[in-house]
Design a protein around this motif. Structure first.
Motif, mmCIF file in Angstrom:
data_model
loop_
_atom_site.group_PDB
_atom_site.id
_atom_site.type_symbol
_atom_site.label_atom_id
_atom_site.label_comp_id
_atom_site.label_asym_id
_atom_site.label_seq_id
_atom_site.Cartn_x
_atom_site.Cartn_y
_atom_site.Cartn_z
ATOM 1 N N GLU A 202 5.945 6.624 -23.103
ATOM 2 C CA GLU A 202 5.409 5.334 -23.530
ATOM 3 C C GLU A 202 4.391 5.588 -24.627
ATOM 4 O O GLU A 202 3.465 6.388 -24.449
ATOM 5 N N LEU A 203 4.578 4.936 -25.758
ATOM 6 C CA LEU A 203 3.715 5.118 -26.928
ATOM 7 C C LEU A 203 3.222 3.776 -27.425
ATOM 8 O O LEU A 203 3.968 2.784 -27.402
ATOM 9 N N ALA A 204 1.995 3.750 -27.920
ATOM 10 C CA ALA A 204 1.451 2.588 -28.621
ATOM 11 C C ALA A 204 0.892 3.079 -29.947
ATOM 12 O O ALA A 204 -0.107 3.811 -29.979
ATOM 13 N N LEU A 205 1.560 2.719 -31.047
ATOM 14 C CA LEU A 205 1.171 3.151 -32.391
ATOM 15 C C LEU A 205 0.483 1.986 -33.098
ATOM 16 O O LEU A 205 1.101 0.930 -33.290
ATOM 17 N N PRO A 206 -0.781 2.138 -33.484
ATOM 18 C CA PRO A 206 -1.515 1.006 -34.066
ATOM 19 C C PRO A 206 -1.032 0.659 -35.473
ATOM 20 O O PRO A 206 -0.765 1.536 -36.293
ATOM 21 N N TRP A 207 -0.943 -0.626 -35.728
ATOM 22 C CA TRP A 207 -0.546 -1.088 -37.057
ATOM 23 C C TRP A 207 -1.558 -0.687 -38.123
ATOM 24 O O TRP A 207 -1.196 -0.534 -39.293
ATOM 25 N N THR A 208 -2.805 -0.506 -37.742
ATOM 26 C CA THR A 208 -3.812 -0.113 -38.728
ATOM 27 C C THR A 208 -3.448 1.197 -39.404
ATOM 28 O O THR A 208 -3.841 1.437 -40.547
ATOM 29 N N VAL A 209 -2.698 2.052 -38.700
ATOM 30 C CA VAL A 209 -2.228 3.309 -39.287
ATOM 31 C C VAL A 209 -0.850 3.138 -39.906
ATOM 32 O O VAL A 209 -0.619 3.525 -41.055
ATOM 33 N N LEU A 210 0.077 2.546 -39.171
ATOM 34 C CA LEU A 210 1.446 2.426 -39.674
ATOM 35 C C LEU A 210 1.516 1.597 -40.950
ATOM 36 O O LEU A 210 2.389 1.817 -41.792
ATOM 37 N N ALA A 211 0.603 0.634 -41.101
ATOM 38 C CA ALA A 211 0.632 -0.237 -42.281
ATOM 39 C C ALA A 211 0.276 0.500 -43.561
ATOM 40 O O ALA A 211 0.509 -0.020 -44.656
ATOM 41 N N GLU A 212 -0.257 1.721 -43.452
ATOM 42 C CA GLU A 212 -0.653 2.460 -44.652
ATOM 43 C C GLU A 212 0.533 2.688 -45.587
ATOM 44 O O GLU A 212 0.379 2.695 -46.809
ATOM 45 N N ALA A 213 1.725 2.874 -45.035
ATOM 46 C CA ALA A 213 2.916 3.114 -45.857
ATOM 47 C C ALA A 213 3.842 1.911 -45.885
ATOM 48 O O ALA A 213 4.966 2.011 -46.379
ATOM 49 N N ALA A 214 3.382 0.773 -45.389
ATOM 50 C CA ALA A 214 4.222 -0.413 -45.288
ATOM 51 C C ALA A 214 4.148 -1.257 -46.552
ATOM 52 O O ALA A 214 3.194 -1.145 -47.336
ATOM 53 N N PRO A 215 5.134 -2.122 -46.796
ATOM 54 C CA PRO A 215 5.055 -3.034 -47.943
ATOM 55 C C PRO A 215 3.782 -3.870 -47.872
ATOM 56 O O PRO A 215 3.424 -4.414 -46.819
ATOM 57 N N GLU A 216 3.063 -3.931 -48.987
ATOM 58 C CA GLU A 216 1.812 -4.680 -49.115
ATOM 59 C C GLU A 216 0.727 -4.147 -48.191
ATOM 60 O O GLU A 216 -0.300 -4.793 -48.003
ATOM 61 N N GLY A 217 0.917 -2.977 -47.593
ATOM 62 C CA GLY A 217 -0.101 -2.378 -46.754
ATOM 63 C C GLY A 217 -0.462 -3.191 -45.532
ATOM 64 O O GLY A 217 -1.620 -3.209 -45.108
ATOM 65 N N ARG A 218 0.525 -3.824 -44.914
ATOM 66 C CA ARG A 218 0.261 -4.716 -43.779
ATOM 67 C C ARG A 218 1.296 -4.485 -42.687
ATOM 68 O O ARG A 218 2.356 -3.892 -42.915
ATOM 69 N N PRO A 219 1.012 -4.993 -41.470
ATOM 70 C CA PRO A 219 2.019 -4.925 -40.408
ATOM 71 C C PRO A 219 3.231 -5.777 -40.761
ATOM 72 O O PRO A 219 3.181 -6.630 -41.658
ATOM 73 N N PRO A 220 4.341 -5.584 -40.060
ATOM 74 C CA PRO A 220 5.538 -6.383 -40.357
ATOM 75 C C PRO A 220 5.345 -7.838 -39.968
ATOM 76 O O PRO A 220 4.524 -8.173 -39.109
ATOM 77 N N ARG A 221 6.140 -8.690 -40.600
ATOM 78 C CA ARG A 221 6.210 -10.095 -40.237
ATOM 79 C C ARG A 221 7.549 -10.359 -39.557
ATOM 80 O O ARG A 221 8.504 -9.600 -39.751
ATOM 81 N N PRO A 222 7.629 -11.423 -38.752
ATOM 82 C CA PRO A 222 8.902 -11.733 -38.099
ATOM 83 C C PRO A 222 10.046 -11.819 -39.105
ATOM 84 O O PRO A 222 9.900 -12.414 -40.177
ATOM 85 N N GLY A 223 11.140 -11.189 -38.774
ATOM 86 C CA GLY A 223 12.310 -11.165 -39.647
ATOM 87 C C GLY A 223 12.384 -9.944 -40.537
ATOM 88 O O GLY A 223 13.462 -9.635 -41.067
ATOM 89 N N GLU A 224 11.273 -9.254 -40.746
ATOM 90 C CA GLU A 224 11.293 -8.062 -41.591
ATOM 91 C C GLU A 224 11.848 -6.869 -40.825
ATOM 92 O O GLU A 224 11.842 -6.837 -39.591
ATOM 93 N N GLN A 225 12.312 -5.872 -41.588
ATOM 94 C CA GLN A 225 12.967 -4.704 -40.994
ATOM 95 C C GLN A 225 12.321 -3.427 -41.503
ATOM 96 O O GLN A 225 11.980 -3.318 -42.678
ATOM 97 N N TRP A 226 12.158 -2.485 -40.589
ATOM 98 C CA TRP A 226 11.710 -1.140 -40.920
ATOM 99 C C TRP A 226 12.818 -0.162 -40.534
ATOM 100 O O TRP A 226 13.576 -0.394 -39.600
ATOM 101 N N ARG A 227 12.885 0.953 -41.268
ATOM 102 C CA ARG A 227 13.833 2.014 -40.918
ATOM 103 C C ARG A 227 13.183 2.946 -39.891
ATOM 104 O O ARG A 227 12.046 3.399 -40.080
ATOM 105 N N MET A 228 13.909 3.240 -38.821
ATOM 106 C CA MET A 228 13.413 4.130 -37.776
ATOM 107 C C MET A 228 14.563 4.952 -37.221
ATOM 108 O O MET A 228 15.722 4.584 -37.330
ATOM 109 N N ASN A 229 14.190 6.059 -36.603
ATOM 110 C CA ASN A 229 15.133 6.809 -35.804
ATOM 111 C C ASN A 229 14.381 7.508 -34.690
ATOM 112 O O ASN A 229 13.150 7.660 -34.750
ATOM 113 N N PHE A 230 15.134 7.922 -33.684
ATOM 114 C CA PHE A 230 14.559 8.548 -32.503
ATOM 115 C C PHE A 230 15.459 9.714 -32.124
ATOM 116 O O PHE A 230 16.686 9.616 -32.190
#
Length: 379
Positions: A202-230
């Motif tokens: 179980e992981l909780a990754l804060p948006w304050t960090v993940l948003a650093e490389a995100a579009p516009e430097g912000r958390p995602p909005r509903p409907g937006e997509q990020w690329r991930m793999n596990f």
């Protein structure tokens, strides 16, 4: 090439067929399939809709809270090379949630032999059996995150400025500030005398960090997509004097290779091909209170086709010591160039290829693999 199932299911059959036609045009031009030179898999990444949690989650490694119970499971993991390889003998799957503060990741790993040895943070955790997370927020294949965790709960987190194929580097000193991580074991760790059932992450990754490389430097909005793999790394073990040891080839004495099982297959044993990761779509719906379909972005087929030109340029430079200066040198059909208004700019060591969508949006790719989008009112 099989049309990705999710496109036809969500009304994008026309887009899929158009994409297949583009690939066929290019394939006919050179007499062979248009694929990455190191992969034979078609473009069919897995997808997941991430629903919201209506309250902060307790991170204890147990996925037993109502929000987790309501969140859908992913498909079972497959071999990293794809469906032509045997399916993994042990079951692995993930589920995701989000709120205004965190991206939550839960994983369930079947495991009859719980084993882990590494206890220091930022050790190379895949030397143990582990679970791994990869996140590219803006889908440009650059500046993406990796996190690994073993059954002791030891974490390795790092930031990749570029994939290793494009020169890296990996920043091991980078940490996910305020990361919450926990594991729960269903069995006994490092005890070969019994058969275990598995472990959960179980992981909780804060948006304050993940948003650093995100579009516009912000958390995602509903409907937006990020690329991930596990991913899951699994080493073959044996028991020697009552302790687990990695198995070795009796002929050479070398360690036998690990297995790599993943959510969205890569086609080769290499997790650092971000263009092959899956898509995670963020939903405003609270988990358990409804569903929404995954909606693929219409630009994705063209984005993948530009990636084929990047692969071709890499091969061309290996063969000729320079990048191709014209599309003729890359065997790109003239009708395809006209359809998407392709342009190519090169120097001895650099290039940029640009394509234009019908709405005027432009997609660009360059020699280090970065792909990005500009809009009609931008240069």
């Amino acid at each position: 090439m099989k049309c990705p199932e999710f496109w036809s299911q969500t009304g994008w059959l026309t887009v899929c067929l158009g994409f297949l036609r583009l690939l066929l045009d290019a394939a006919l031009a050179v007499g062979q399939p248009v694929m990455a030179p190191d992969s034979l898999l078609p473009f069919a990444p897995r997808t997941y809709v991430c629903y919201r949690s209506d309250h902060p989650l307790r991170i204890d490694g147990r996925l037993d809270e109502p929000a987790w119970q309501a969140a859908p499971w992913s498909e079972p993991f497959v071999d990293i090379e794809g469906p032509h390889r045997p399916p993994p003998p042990y079951h692995t799957r993930i589920k995701l949630l989000w709120d205004d503060t965190y991206l939550y990741i839960g994983a369930e790993l079947e495991e009859p032999h719980l084993w882990a040895t590494l206890t220091r943070r930022d050790t190379i955790i895949f030397y143990d059996n582990d679970f791994e997370v990869f996140i590219d927020p803006d889908s440009d294949t650059h500046t993406y995150y990796e996190l690994e965790i073993n059954a002791l709960g030891t974490v390795w987190d790092l930031l990749l400025l570029k994939p290793y194929r494009d020169g890296g580097p990996a920043l091991n000193a980078w940490d996910i500030r305020d990361l919450k991580a926990a594991v729960a074991l269903d069995g006994t760790l490092n005890d070969p005398s019994d058969i275990d059932r598995g472990w959960t992450v179980e992981l909780a990754l804060p948006w304050t960090v993940l948003a650093e490389a995100a579009p516009e430097g912000r958390p995602p909005r509903p409907g937006e997509q990020w690329r991930m793999n596990f991913s899951r790394v699994q080493w073959p073990l044996e028991v020697i004097e009552g302790r687990y040891r990695k198995r070795r080839d009796p002929a050479t004495g070398r360690l036998l290779p690990e297995s790599n099982w993943v959510w969205s297959p890569q086609g080769v044993i290499n997790m650092h091909l971000p263009e092959r990761w899956g898509y995670v779509q963020f939903s405003a719906i609270v988990a358990g209170e409804g569903t929404e379909p995954f909606q693929p972005a219409p630009e994705e087929p063209l984005r993948w086709q530009l990636r084929q030109l990047y692969y071709r340029q890499r091969l061309f430079r290996e063969q000729h010591g320079r990048y191709a200066r014209t599309f003729d040198e890359l065997n790109v059909p003239a009708n395809w160039r006209r359809r998407y208004h392709l342009t190519l700019q090169t120097t001895e060591s650099l290039y940029e290829i640009t394509a234009r969508l019908p709405d005027g949006t432009r997609l660009h790719i360059r020699e280090d693999g970065r792909i990005w989008k500009t809009f009609p009112d931008n240069p």
